[in-house]
Design a protein around this motif. Structure first.
Motif, PDB file in Angstrom:
ATOM      1  N   TYR A 159       0.840  -1.208   0.000  1.00 40.27           N
ATOM      2  CA  TYR A 159       0.000   0.000   0.000  1.00 40.27           C
ATOM      3  C   TYR A 159       0.872   1.253   0.000  1.00 40.27           C
ATOM      4  CZ  TYR A 159      -3.125   3.631   1.757  1.00 40.27           C
ATOM      5  OH  TYR A 159      -3.816   4.785   1.898  1.00 40.27           O
ATOM      6  N   LEU A 160       1.857   1.291   0.906  1.00 39.48           N
ATOM      7  CA  LEU A 160       2.714   2.475   0.999  1.00 39.48           C
ATOM      8  C   LEU A 160       3.525   2.664  -0.277  1.00 39.48           C
ATOM      9  CD1 LEU A 160       3.884   2.126   4.700  1.00 39.48           C
ATOM     10  CD2 LEU A 160       2.233   3.750   3.741  1.00 39.48           C
ATOM     11  N   LEU A 161       3.858   1.527  -0.910  1.00 42.43           N
ATOM     12  CA  LEU A 161       4.620   1.575  -2.161  1.00 42.43           C
ATOM     13  C   LEU A 161       3.788   2.154  -3.294  1.00 42.43           C
ATOM     14  CD1 LEU A 161       7.470   0.480  -2.930  1.00 42.43           C
ATOM     15  CD2 LEU A 161       6.298  -1.531  -3.849  1.00 42.43           C
ATOM     16  N   LEU A 162       2.523   1.705  -3.376  1.00 49.07           N
ATOM     17  CA  LEU A 162       1.696   2.035  -4.540  1.00 49.07           C
ATOM     18  C   LEU A 162       0.837   3.272  -4.335  1.00 49.07           C
ATOM     19  CD1 LEU A 162       0.437  -1.473  -5.714  1.00 49.07           C
ATOM     20  CD2 LEU A 162       2.397  -0.163  -6.504  1.00 49.07           C
ATOM     21  N   SER A 163       0.717   3.724  -3.075  1.00 48.84           N
ATOM     22  CA  SER A 163      -0.099   4.900  -2.820  1.00 48.84           C
ATOM     23  C   SER A 163       0.420   6.077  -3.624  1.00 48.84           C
ATOM     24  CB  SER A 163      -0.050   5.241  -1.326  1.00 48.84           C
ATOM     25  OG  SER A 163      -0.565   6.534  -1.125  1.00 48.84           O
ATOM     26  N   ARG A 164      -0.511   6.970  -3.989  1.00 51.52           N
ATOM     27  CA  ARG A 164      -0.128   8.146  -4.760  1.00 51.52           C
ATOM     28  C   ARG A 164       0.991   8.921  -4.090  1.00 51.52           C
ATOM     29  NH1 ARG A 164      -0.793   9.108 -10.037  1.00 51.52           N
ATOM     30  NH2 ARG A 164      -2.801   8.306 -10.751  1.00 51.52           N
ATOM     31  N   SER A 165       1.053   8.853  -2.774  1.00 48.48           N
ATOM     32  CA  SER A 165       2.106   9.561  -2.062  1.00 48.48           C
ATOM     33  C   SER A 165       3.338   8.683  -1.905  1.00 48.48           C
ATOM     34  CB  SER A 165       1.614   9.979  -0.676  1.00 48.48           C
ATOM     35  OG  SER A 165       0.442  10.748  -0.810  1.00 48.48           O
ATOM     36  N   GLY A 166       3.293   7.450  -2.435  1.00 41.17           N
ATOM     37  CA  GLY A 166       4.422   6.536  -2.310  1.00 41.17           C
ATOM     38  C   GLY A 166       5.298   6.562  -3.545  1.00 41.17           C
ATOM     39  N   PRO A 167       6.400   5.799  -3.504  1.00 46.38           N
ATOM     40  CA  PRO A 167       7.385   5.856  -4.598  1.00 46.38           C
ATOM     41  C   PRO A 167       6.838   5.393  -5.952  1.00 46.38           C
ATOM     42  CG  PRO A 167       7.936   4.150  -2.989  1.00 46.38           C
ATOM     43  CD  PRO A 167       6.835   4.965  -2.390  1.00 46.38           C
ATOM     44  N   LEU A 168       5.881   4.447  -5.951  1.00 42.41           N
ATOM     45  CA  LEU A 168       5.360   3.950  -7.224  1.00 42.41           C
ATOM     46  C   LEU A 168       3.956   4.465  -7.495  1.00 42.41           C
ATOM     47  CD1 LEU A 168       6.628   0.240  -7.229  1.00 42.41           C
ATOM     48  CD2 LEU A 168       7.667   2.272  -8.228  1.00 42.41           C
ATOM     49  N   GLY A 169       3.595   5.588  -6.847  1.00 42.65           N
ATOM     50  CA  GLY A 169       2.248   6.118  -6.975  1.00 42.65           C
ATOM     51  C   GLY A 169       1.855   6.437  -8.405  1.00 42.65           C
ATOM     52  N   ALA A 170       2.835   6.836  -9.197  1.00 42.22           N
ATOM     53  CA  ALA A 170       2.531   7.261 -10.567  1.00 42.22           C
ATOM     54  C   ALA A 170       1.995   6.121 -11.422  1.00 42.22           C
ATOM     55  CB  ALA A 170       3.789   7.846 -11.212  1.00 42.22           C
ATOM     56  N   LEU A 171       2.245   4.874 -10.996  1.00 43.01           N
ATOM     57  CA  LEU A 171       1.753   3.738 -11.783  1.00 43.01           C
ATOM     58  C   LEU A 171       0.235   3.599 -11.689  1.00 43.01           C
ATOM     59  CD1 LEU A 171       4.444   1.035 -10.928  1.00 43.01           C
ATOM     60  CD2 LEU A 171       4.251   2.448 -12.982  1.00 43.01           C
ATOM     61  N   ASP A 172      -0.357   4.282 -10.699  1.00 38.58           N
ATOM     62  CA  ASP A 172      -1.809   4.268 -10.550  1.00 38.58           C
ATOM     63  C   ASP A 172      -2.334   2.840 -10.379  1.00 38.58           C
ATOM     64  OD1 ASP A 172      -4.255   5.354 -10.269  1.00 38.58           O
ATOM     65  OD2 ASP A 172      -4.640   5.673 -12.402  1.00 38.58           O
ATOM     66  N   LEU A 173      -1.665   2.067  -9.547  1.00 36.09           N
ATOM     67  CA  LEU A 173      -2.047   0.658  -9.383  1.00 36.09           C
ATOM     68  C   LEU A 173      -2.840   0.388  -8.113  1.00 36.09           C
ATOM     69  CD1 LEU A 173       1.128  -1.294 -10.563  1.00 36.09           C
ATOM     70  CD2 LEU A 173      -1.063  -1.058 -11.724  1.00 36.09           C
ATOM     71  N   LEU A 174      -2.843   1.358  -7.168  1.00 37.80           N
ATOM     72  CA  LEU A 174      -3.547   1.088  -5.911  1.00 37.80           C
ATOM     73  C   LEU A 174      -5.028   0.872  -6.190  1.00 37.80           C
ATOM     74  CD1 LEU A 174      -2.924   0.908  -2.883  1.00 37.80           C
ATOM     75  CD2 LEU A 174      -3.785   3.235  -2.670  1.00 37.80           C
ATOM     76  N   PHE A 175      -5.640  -0.008  -5.409  1.00 37.86           N
ATOM     77  CA  PHE A 175      -7.053  -0.370  -5.559  1.00 37.86           C
ATOM     78  C   PHE A 175      -7.337  -0.987  -6.934  1.00 37.86           C
ATOM     79  CE2 PHE A 175      -7.672   3.462  -2.585  1.00 37.86           C
ATOM     80  CZ  PHE A 175      -7.439   2.669  -1.476  1.00 37.86           C
ATOM     81  N   THR A 176      -6.382  -1.739  -7.468  1.00 37.97           N
ATOM     82  CA  THR A 176      -6.625  -2.494  -8.700  1.00 37.97           C
ATOM     83  C   THR A 176      -6.249  -3.954  -8.449  1.00 37.97           C
ATOM     84  OG1 THR A 176      -4.390  -2.254  -9.559  1.00 37.97           O
ATOM     85  CG2 THR A 176      -5.948  -0.509 -10.134  1.00 37.97           C
TER      86      THR A 176
END
Lengths: 231, 237, 272
Positions: A79-96
């Motif tokens: 979650y922390l990785l994929l969150s928009r505020s996290g390092p991979l946020g730009a991938l827009d993968l959270l909640f998918t």
């Protein structure tokens, strides 16, 4: 308890579309995670078994320890990785579903790596001289040993599948349990139970239980068959 | 084919494991087209010597010299006391070393079929190798060794775990291989087997080469006390 | 050859992780609360919205506190929650564009139908809470910074009681889960009416107190500020908020019924 059970069986027998959609997504997520974990974990485990390098012991201990990683911790990390505020946020993968696959891969990978290492190490003790004699070096021996350990490895892969399909903590955090999108069997059971809506929860519980039973029966049968067939 | 890798020469070779010398200061030339039997009691170093010649072990000191200058000869094979067969079919076991050697698929298929036919294994080619009896497994191991066209074949007590019939079959195979021009280096502690197969004998005792002579001479008139005791069945320490 | 195989593996992993929902359809992520989700309102309202606009709404359900936190991190486009002070703070900090009243419902106090604390006699919500505490009866708290939890804390404060002790169970769970616990433990619990109405596993529990204006429960809807998080689907989010406040949206909310009851009251009078 007569009511919910009857409704549950009815949902299953009618192949209720919501139920099927949830089962389909769960299988897709978990099977993808297992596939990715195997693609990475099998070579990695075999490599750990057949190579010697400084820090190898630490890596082995780490993977062994990660086998007990609580799913919610894996979920939180992803979650922390994929969150928009996290390092991979730009991938827009959270909640998918992809986020859920990633989280479950994190859960399964240590199982696959540790088991593969132990299986391949044992096989190397038995095969090592013969394979070297036949001209195979350690790198060439890796696929050989993975293939010859396939039955033992399959058991481990199924264990990984079981862990992933049964867990709720990680997929709930990174998937968000969005109806029709990231709702899996386990998160749906959680939600429907809190709704006091036990029919669907029980139906999903039955399916999950059936799946687990089938998988274990399959693993056991393959083991038996292999003992007879492959020696 | 590259030029012959034989003779193989060991020059003052020692092998030390965990502080114990398993072979000491051993010099030996393995001549081509001969059947050399390595004899000696358990723990004399027969197995270590074979592995060292084959290249599974490297000498702690001294040199191992192949005639064609290769560090590890391509055209050699080894058969162990207990063959390790892959958990695959008989045919797949024969295919494996050819694939490792980098042969093309077509060349492999041809060679596998040739080997199956040569050793009468066609009928069981699809059977899982691990399901075969001990004797059949060892036959397959020899066939696998033969299939890579070795110039020299090392055999480490290949019949120690087999019954008399299977032993006979294996011995006949070894004699046939020798007739085809394959150099044989084999260890055994079975005197009868040595009489049947040996042209030359190397006698090891506690990691030292005490005798290396034509078999007839060695078996009739051993020159060392240890060899005499070994041949008469006495225990010597 | 190793490198090529590795490349294949990478490509495969990437394919697995690529969202398969890269369709033309637009969508937004709505961060909302368990009290709304558990009541079933979204199942009624969102299909109408999607049909009207072609925008899919993906609802992530959390307590109000967590829902706002999710939005703060930029992981949602719109929030729909019920804790006015927190919502206003959220907007004031610049995370939200503006807060709009969208609907309301009311809290009710649930307890064993035998009413051991005589809540049915109470005149105000604070008095009812005091009766529960004085009778030393069990109370299940959400304990999760949700809107309901915050409302509950306000009621305790009005009653002049500090809720501590063995009979006060802080469960840290969603609305439905808290109701399950309360029913199983014969305890009292503060719930929104909608969740209670749609809750199927009621046992011998019933509404024991309702109707005090202090139990009014307004819901606000907020667009996450695209200045703060540029990736926010602001256009679609605005469409959703405008629709929810429009006659169509308000009628959809007002049209949601559980049995004979209307758990949510739209803010527009004509839609009521």
């Amino acid at each position: 308890m007569d009511g919910p059970f009857v409704t549950a069986l009815d949902l299953i027998l009618r192949a209720d579309s919501v139920l099927m959609q949830i089962i389909g997504l769960s299988l897709r997520v978990t099977l993808s995670a297992v596939a990715i974990a195997c693609l990475i974990g099998l070579p990695l485990g075999a490599g750990l078994a057949l190579t010697r390098f400084p820090g190898r012991g630490a890596v082995i201990v780490l993977f062994n320890a990660l086998m007990g990683l609580p799913p919610v911790v894996a979920g939180l990390a992803v979650y922390l990785l994929l969150s928009r505020s996290g390092p991979l946020g730009a991938l827009d993968l959270l909640f998918t579903p992809s986020a859920m696959i990633l989280a479950q891969t994190v859960l399964i990978l240590p199982i696959v790596v540790s088991l593969t290492r132990s299986v391949v190490e044992d096989l190397w003790t038995e095969y090592g001289d013969q394979l070297l004699s036949l001209g195979a070096d350690r790198a060439r021996a890796m696929p050989t040993l993975l293939w010859d350990g396939r039955v033992s490895l399959l058991t481990g892969v199924l264990a990984g599948f079981g862990r992933a399909s049964a867990e709720v903590g990680a997929v709930l955090i990174v998937g968000g349990n969005i109806a029709g999108h990231t709702r899996t069997m386990t998160t749906a059971i959680t939600l429907e139970t809190t709704r006091g809506n036990l029919d669907l929860a029980i139906a999903l519980g039955i399916v999950l239980l059936g799946l687990t039973l089938t998988l274990n029966a399959l693993a056991w049968s393959i083991g038996q068959w292999a003992r007879v067939q492959l020696g | 084919m590259s030029r012959s890798c034989l003779p193989l020469t060991l020059d003052k070779v020692s092998f030390v494991a965990s502080g114990t010398a398993l072979l000491s200061d051993l010099s030996l030339t393995i001549a081509p087209m001969r059947r050399l039997i390595v004899m000696g009691a358990n723990g004399a170093g027969k197995s270590v010597l074979l592995r060292l010649c084959h290249g599974l072990l490297d000498p702690s000191s001294g040199r191992r010299i192949w005639a064609n200058g290769e560090a590890r000869a391509q055209q050699q094979a080894m058969v162990f006391q207990r063959p390790v067969l892959l958990r695959r079919s008989v045919a797949a076991n024969l295919d494996y070393p050819l694939a490792v050697a980098g042969l093309s698929r077509a060349a492999r298929r041809a060679r596998v079929e040739q080997t199956l036919a040569r050793f009468g294994l066609e009928r069981i080619s699809d059977q899982p190798a691990r399901q075969l009896s001990g004797g059949q497994q060892q036959r397959l191991a020899l066939a696998r060794a033969w299939s890579v066209s070795p110039q020299i074949l090392f055999l480490d007590e290949p019949t120690a775990a087999l019954d008399p019939y299977a032993t006979r079959v294996i011995e006949e195979m070894i004699l046939q291989f020798a007739e085809e021009g394959i150099t044989i280096m084999m260890s055994t502690h079975d005197l009868g087997q040595a009489r049947r197969l040996a042209q030359d004998v190397a006698f090891l005792h506690r990691g030292q080469l005490l005798e290396h002579r034509p078999a007839a001479e060695f078996l009739e008139a051993p020159q060392t006390r240890e060899a005499r005791a070994f041949l008469s069945g006495d225990l010597i320490w | 050859m190793m490198m090529r195989a590795f490349g294949h593996v990478l490509a495969f992993c990437a394919a697995m992780l690529t969202p398969t929902t890269l369709t033309a359809q637009e969508w937004i992520t709505l961060s909302s609360t368990t009290s709304v989700e558990n009541s079933g309102l979204f199942d009624h309202v969102l299909p109408i919205f999607t049909r009207d606009t072609g925008i899919e709404v993906r609802v992530v359900t959390q307590g109000t506190g967590q829902a706002l936190e999710t939005a703060r991190r930029g992981d949602a486009d719109v929030v729909l929650v019920h804790a006015r002070e927190l919502e206003e703070q959220f907007v004031a900090e610049g995370y939200g564009v503006a807060r709009h009243d969208v609907m309301s419902n009311e809290f009710v106090i649930i307890g064993p139908a035998t009413d051991p604390a005589n809540l049915r006699e109470a005149r105000t919500a604070a008095e009812a809470m005091r009766s529960i505490a004085q009778a030393r009866l069990r109370f299940v708290s959400r304990g999760d910074d949700s809107g309901t939890h915050i409302a509950e804390q306000r009621l305790w404060a009005e009653a002049g009681i500090v809720p501590v002790g063995r009979q006060y169970l802080s469960t840290g769970s969603g609305m439905g889960a808290a109701l399950n616990i309360a029913v199983q433990l014969d305890a009292h619990v503060l719930s929104d009416r909608g969740t209670w109405l749609s809750f199927a596993n009621r046992g011998d529990h019933d509404i024991l107190f309702e109707g005090d204006p202090a139990l009014f429960n307004p819901y606000g809807i907020i667009l996450v500020n695209p200045d703060r998080h540029p990736h926010v689907r602001a256009a679609e989010g605005r469409v959703f908020i405008d629709w929810m406040l429009s006659p169509a949206g308000q009628e959809a909310i007002g049209g949601f019924r559980i049995g004979p009851s209307r758990p949510f009251i739209p803010v527009r009078r004509e839609a009521r």
